[in-house]
Design an enzyme around this catalytic site. Sequence first.
Site, PDB file in Angstrom:
ATOM      1  N   HIS A   1      46.256  21.779  35.751  1.00 20.59           N
ATOM      2  CA  HIS A   1      47.442  22.796  34.974  1.00 20.59           C
ATOM      3  C   HIS A   1      47.635  22.355  33.454  1.00 20.59           C
ATOM      4  O   HIS A   1      48.575  22.204  32.942  1.00 20.59           O
ATOM      5  CB  HIS A   1      48.685  22.867  35.824  1.00 20.59           C
ATOM      6  CG  HIS A   1      48.396  23.695  36.849  1.00 20.59           C
ATOM      7  ND1 HIS A   1      47.469  24.683  37.110  1.00 20.59           N
ATOM      8  CD2 HIS A   1      49.207  23.625  38.082  1.00 20.59           C
ATOM      9  CE1 HIS A   1      47.816  25.114  38.318  1.00 20.59           C
ATOM     10  NE2 HIS A   1      48.800  24.547  38.863  1.00 20.59           N
TER      11      HIS A   1
ATOM     12  N   HIS B   1      52.836  30.674  36.637  1.00 21.18           N
ATOM     13  CA  HIS B   1      53.125  30.022  38.045  1.00 21.18           C
ATOM     14  C   HIS B   1      54.337  30.559  38.464  1.00 21.18           C
ATOM     15  O   HIS B   1      54.960  29.560  38.868  1.00 21.18           O
ATOM     16  CB  HIS B   1      52.864  28.529  37.763  1.00 21.18           C
ATOM     17  CG  HIS B   1      52.381  27.973  38.908  1.00 21.18           C
ATOM     18  ND1 HIS B   1      52.988  27.611  40.218  1.00 21.18           N
ATOM     19  CD2 HIS B   1      51.330  27.132  39.069  1.00 21.18           C
ATOM     20  CE1 HIS B   1      52.398  27.119  40.885  1.00 21.18           C
ATOM     21  NE2 HIS B   1      51.042  26.788  40.219  1.00 21.18           N
TER      22      HIS B   1
ATOM     23  N   GLU C   1      48.363  33.547  40.965  1.00 20.41           N
ATOM     24  CA  GLU C   1      47.911  33.128  39.541  1.00 20.41           C
ATOM     25  C   GLU C   1      46.578  33.740  39.234  1.00 20.41           C
ATOM     26  O   GLU C   1      45.547  33.244  39.972  1.00 20.41           O
ATOM     27  CB  GLU C   1      47.831  31.820  39.873  1.00 20.41           C
ATOM     28  CG  GLU C   1      49.093  30.941  40.333  1.00 20.41           C
ATOM     29  CD  GLU C   1      48.727  29.502  40.662  1.00 20.41           C
ATOM     30  OE1 GLU C   1      48.361  28.637  39.759  1.00 20.41           O
ATOM     31  OE2 GLU C   1      49.007  29.251  41.895  1.00 20.41           O
TER      32      GLU C   1
END
Length: 338
Positions: free
Chosen positions: A107, A181, A302
Amino acid sequence: MSIIKEFFGNMPEGQAVYAYKMTNTSGISVTVLSLGGIVQQIVTPDKNGISGDIVCGFDTVEGYLTGGGYHGAIIGRYGNRIADGKFTLGGKEYTLCKNENNLTHLHGGASGFNLKLWDVECVRGENAESLVLRTVSEDGEEGYPGRLDVKVTYTLGNDNSLSIRYEADSSADTIFNPTNHTYYNLKGYAGGSILNTELTLKCESYNTTDDRLIPTGIAPVAGTEFDFTSPRMIARPYDHNFLRTESGFGETAYAFDRFSGRTLTLYTDMPAVQLYTAGCMNEPVPFKKGVPQRPLHAFCLETQFCPDSPNHPDFPSCVLPKGRHFDSLTKFVFGVIG
């Protein structure tokens, strides 16, 4: 329609964080923070007309900084994982921060988009309200090549949709895989387990993974517990990437909670979507109003390129060449069945 800006809190270094609440003519509201572009709250009615917040998240800046999970945030430069924190582009190997168990880059690294204070502009329209968020990721940040100018636009429409448009330009060839997210619980963030949520995914294949959740290949979902091509209850933990059957912008997922009657329909032009059912959501920091974090208390959808795409030439390419404008749209539509 309206947009209300309020002070939300301060960063540890003293910078102010603001909350921007958009409300449409149906009374649906979406609150976004300047910290991380975080979707902090989405309030929608249930089948009895009672409004409730369907986003798991926190009441304070400290909660978002210490509560784990990247809750509600814009993710980048690269959403999901890159094996060993390495990739090769244009014949050169790049090394990224291995911020997940010193094994993978996750991420965006140790200081990704989720921790940035974004510049926010309010844009008011007749049938929609928008928040235009901008930030810059400098050349070499977290190990990525190129200065990346990023623009993310959240738009709440009177059709009860929340659109997220991602745009970016790079000064050099780079990789880019943005996502959001947000953790959803259609019963409400205090609603408990999401294991009775009904889910449909227009995805006929998924990424098989190793024990680090790094893809090992692509396999058909038919005949497996990954087959959501027809409605199926979420009945176990998932943290898996599904590849869309169709290309271009189109419907990709549909979730329905029988208890509340709420529905969530996802549209995107990205090639894949990660289904995460928060099997590891057990941090000690409580959610809003003291609701404890619990595994399987929420789900994330996502939209993205596949995990570890730079190291898999057979996956859809996440390369953003210098001079090419990145422009991608994801839309969530909120509904209710009485």
